[in-house]
Design an enzyme around this catalytic site. Structure first.
Site, PDB file in Angstrom:
ATOM      1  N   LEU A 144       0.828  -1.214   0.000  1.00 14.61           N
ATOM      2  CA  LEU A 144       0.000   0.000   0.000  1.00 14.61           C
ATOM      3  C   LEU A 144       0.866   1.269   0.000  1.00 14.61           C
ATOM      4  CD1 LEU A 144      -3.126  -0.553   2.287  1.00 14.61           C
ATOM      5  CD2 LEU A 144      -3.064  -0.022  -0.142  1.00 14.61           C
ATOM      6  N   ILE A 147       1.913   2.571  -3.511  1.00 11.06           N
ATOM      7  CA  ILE A 147       0.983   3.391  -4.299  1.00 11.06           C
ATOM      8  C   ILE A 147       0.615   4.676  -3.570  1.00 11.06           C
ATOM      9  CG2 ILE A 147       0.071   1.356  -5.453  1.00 11.06           C
ATOM     10  CD1 ILE A 147      -2.395   1.504  -3.713  1.00 11.06           C
ATOM     11  N   GLU A 148       0.799   4.706  -2.261  1.00 12.19           N
ATOM     12  CA  GLU A 148       0.468   5.903  -1.498  1.00 12.19           C
ATOM     13  C   GLU A 148       1.559   6.962  -1.608  1.00 12.19           C
ATOM     14  OE1 GLU A 148      -2.045   6.984   0.014  1.00 12.19           O
ATOM     15  OE2 GLU A 148      -3.374   5.316   0.495  1.00 12.19           O
ATOM     16  N   SER A 149       2.809   6.563  -1.425  1.00 11.03           N
ATOM     17  CA  SER A 149       3.888   7.552  -1.301  1.00 11.03           C
ATOM     18  C   SER A 149       5.129   7.236  -2.120  1.00 11.03           C
ATOM     19  CB  SER A 149       4.306   7.653   0.167  1.00 11.03           C
ATOM     20  OG  SER A 149       4.816   6.399   0.622  1.00 11.03           O
ATOM     21  N   TYR A 254      -7.849   2.797  -7.117  1.00 11.74           N
ATOM     22  CA  TYR A 254      -6.988   2.474  -5.978  1.00 11.74           C
ATOM     23  C   TYR A 254      -6.763   0.972  -5.827  1.00 11.74           C
ATOM     24  CZ  TYR A 254      -4.950   3.232  -1.355  1.00 11.74           C
ATOM     25  OH  TYR A 254      -4.092   3.283  -0.286  1.00 11.74           O
TER      26      TYR A 254
END
Length: 572
Positions: A144, A147-149, A254
């Site tokens: 996760l 894809i978040e940061s 997402y």
């Protein structure tokens, strides 16, 4: 074009809603759903070159850049479907055209980014895995943050979400994270991973479906609940792909992006993306800090690069650990440096303590003279670091500021640091007044001698100028008196002789100093270590390298202690 996309989505939404209401059990869009308006997240726009040139990747990994010359391997949908099905995951990893778009974005246009993320994962993945394992969550959730940061602990989204797991301020505080001007635990890999795992567990307990829990992590439970209601389905039997058309654009992509990240992080060699290999292990440990300490103090005493301190402790926003007897903060260091930190603790706290100490009470100053302030010459840190440092047998002198001088020029004149002059004279900035008398500590004897000669010459020159002015007035009144003319001439000759003598003495002293310094550089000297010194500073002072000093003293580490003596080799 935008109107066409919106119309297509509206028709799709209407069709899905009608089908769902008619027979939700037969609806299955996982493999057939399409979307021509896929929105790629901010992480795809990361400055990849900046990631590749980051401190961790430069110092701990070796990246084969053949990914830039080799192209992606053409892979059929059937092969990707088979690979996704073979992955040992609890979370479902279905395939469709949207998932394919994200996979292609990673393997074709984002190849350098994938290489950087793989390198950073060597350090961050074990932290994520530990937090997930402690709460019994699927290990695939460790992707996760990809894809978040893009594994940047200092990433901040346009909405204010921060850190590896991109937590909003209110969410972070609600999960017990400290967020203020000095400390932001959303950036802390350990604290934020535990908080994110807690949040993901809460969301899964709410929905009982990982795809919906992941979607809710992105846009919030209220938005997901609204999408379920709009789809007209039973919340207990809801599925991400059934409510897909009713979710915000970013959230629709997402879950597909999460699937793509898991695929690429697993099968990157199949797409000719270079593996990232560790060149040396980064093993860390923690130590409690109960005092206010600046990273500069740790760097100066232990010779740990500030960039390394920042990558290991990104939660300290201003390089300050605000420890106190009532609150102990954790400092992450390479494990081999923990013992050095404990042994040098007092030196670290004492290093330039006045500079980093926080004032608790102050008294406003009072103006004592009307002279205007000189424009201060603000020196850069590089310029300040290059100024010479005085030797151990230094002395203290007084200096009266004359017109045209600045704090930096005065410091250079005496071979000291501007910060030392500020500290000795309680100055708050690099501004001095004409006529102001400054105390200069730690001045080398030869520089003090030269300064005294210059001061003497200046005084004689000033006296000569005053004498000439006075004599000029007398001569104007009575130019015809031979005796006065003779006296004036004698005084002029005396002043000139004194000035010439001063210049000659100064030249001799300079020659002696040069010869003395040359002799010093030609042989090994001994240096007694003072409190607050480190090898880097000592090496710079004598014009040698840290390795030269370590070799001359048979040292295996950079750790030193006050009072010990070091052999300083001759300057090369």
């Amino acid at each position: 074009m935008r109107k066409t996309i919106l119309l297509t989505l509206a028709l799709l939404s209407s069709s899905v809603a009608n089908s769902f209401a008619a027979n939700p059990n037969v609806m299955n869009l996982k493999n057939s759903i399409t979307d021509d308006a896929v929105v790629f997240p901010e992480t795809f726009e990361q400055d990849t070159q900046k990631l590749l040139e980051g401190w961790f990747l430069r110092n701990y990994t070796a990246t084969d850049d053949s990914y830039s010359s080799k192209k992606d391997v053409n892979t059929s949908d059937e092969v990707i479907i088979q690979r996704l099905a073979s992955m040992p995951t609890v979370i479902e990893m279905p395939f469709n055209s949207i998932v394919r778009q994200y996979i292609d974005r990673y393997t074709k246009n984002g190849r350098a980014q994938v290489a950087a993320i793989l390198g950073l994962g060597l350090y961050y993945n074990p932290i994520f895995e530990q937090s997930l394992e402690e709460r019994g969550l699927p290990q695939e959730l460790k992707y996760l943050p990809v894809i978040e940061s893009a594994l940047d602990p200092n990433a901040v989204s346009k909405h204010g979400a921060t850190g590896l797991w991109q937590l909003m301020l209110a969410t972070g505080k609600g999960l017990g994270l400290e967020c203020n001007s000095l400390v932001d635990e959303r950036r802390d890999p350990y604290a934020s991973s535990k908080a994110a795992a807690d949040l993901l567990k809460q969301l899964y307990d709410t929905y009982g479906d990982w795809s919906l829990a992941i979607a809710a992590y992105n846009c919030g439970p209220s938005t997901v609940n609204k999408a379920i209601r709009r789809a007209g389905g039973d919340p207990s039997k809801a599925d991400f792909w059934k409510v897909y058309p009713y979710l915000p654009e970013e959230t629709r992509g997402y879950v597909p992006m999460f699937i793509a990240a898991n695929y690429v992080m697993t099968y990157y060699p199949k797409h000719n993306i270079s593996p990232v290999l560790p060149t040396k292990p980064i093993i860390t440990d923690t130590v409690g800090v109960s005092e206010r300490i600046h990273f500069d103090q740790i760097e100066a005493v232990l010779a740990i690069p500030k960039d390394e301190l920042r990558i290991l402790n990104p939660q300290y926003r201003e390089d300050i650990i605000p420890g106190s007897p009532d609150h102990t903060y954790m400092l992450v260091l390479p494990s081999k440096q923990i013992h050095a930190y404990l042994m040098s603790h007092d030196q670290i706290v004492a290093y330039q303590a006045d500079k980093y100490r926080r004032r608790t009470t102050v008294q406003p100053g009072k103006a004592t003279e009307e002279q205007p302030l000189l424009a201060s010459e603000e020196a850069s840190q590089d310029e300040i670091d290059q100024l010479p440092t005085a030797p151990a047998n230094a002395t203290t002198v007084s200096h009266k500021v004359v017109s045209g001088e600045t704090l930096t020029s005065i410091a250079a004149k005496y071979g000291v640091q501007p910060a030392d002059i500020r500290s000795a004279n309680n100055l708050r900035r690099n501004a001095v007044r004409v006529g102001q008398v400054l105390t200069i500590n730690n001045v080398a004897p030869e520089k003090a001698a030269v300064a005294r000669e210059e001061a003497t010459a200046n005084m004689l020159a000033a006296a000569n100028a005053k004498e000439q002015k006075e004599m000029g007035g007398i001569e104007a009144q009575d130019n015809s008196t031979p005796q006065r003319q003779t006296q004036t001439q004698k005084k002029k000759e005396t002043a000139t002789a004194a000035a010439n003598t001063s210049k000659s003495t100064k030249k001799k002293e300079t020659a002696k100093t040069t010869a003395k310094n040359t002799a010093k550089r030609s042989k090994t000297t001994t240096h007694t270590i003072k409190s607050g010194e480190n090898l880097g500073r000592i090496a710079k002072r004598y014009g040698v390298t840290v390795d030269d000093i370590k070799k001359a003293n048979g040292m295996k580490s950079d750790a030193i202690r006050a009072g010990a003596e070091l052999k300083i080799p001759a300057k090369k």
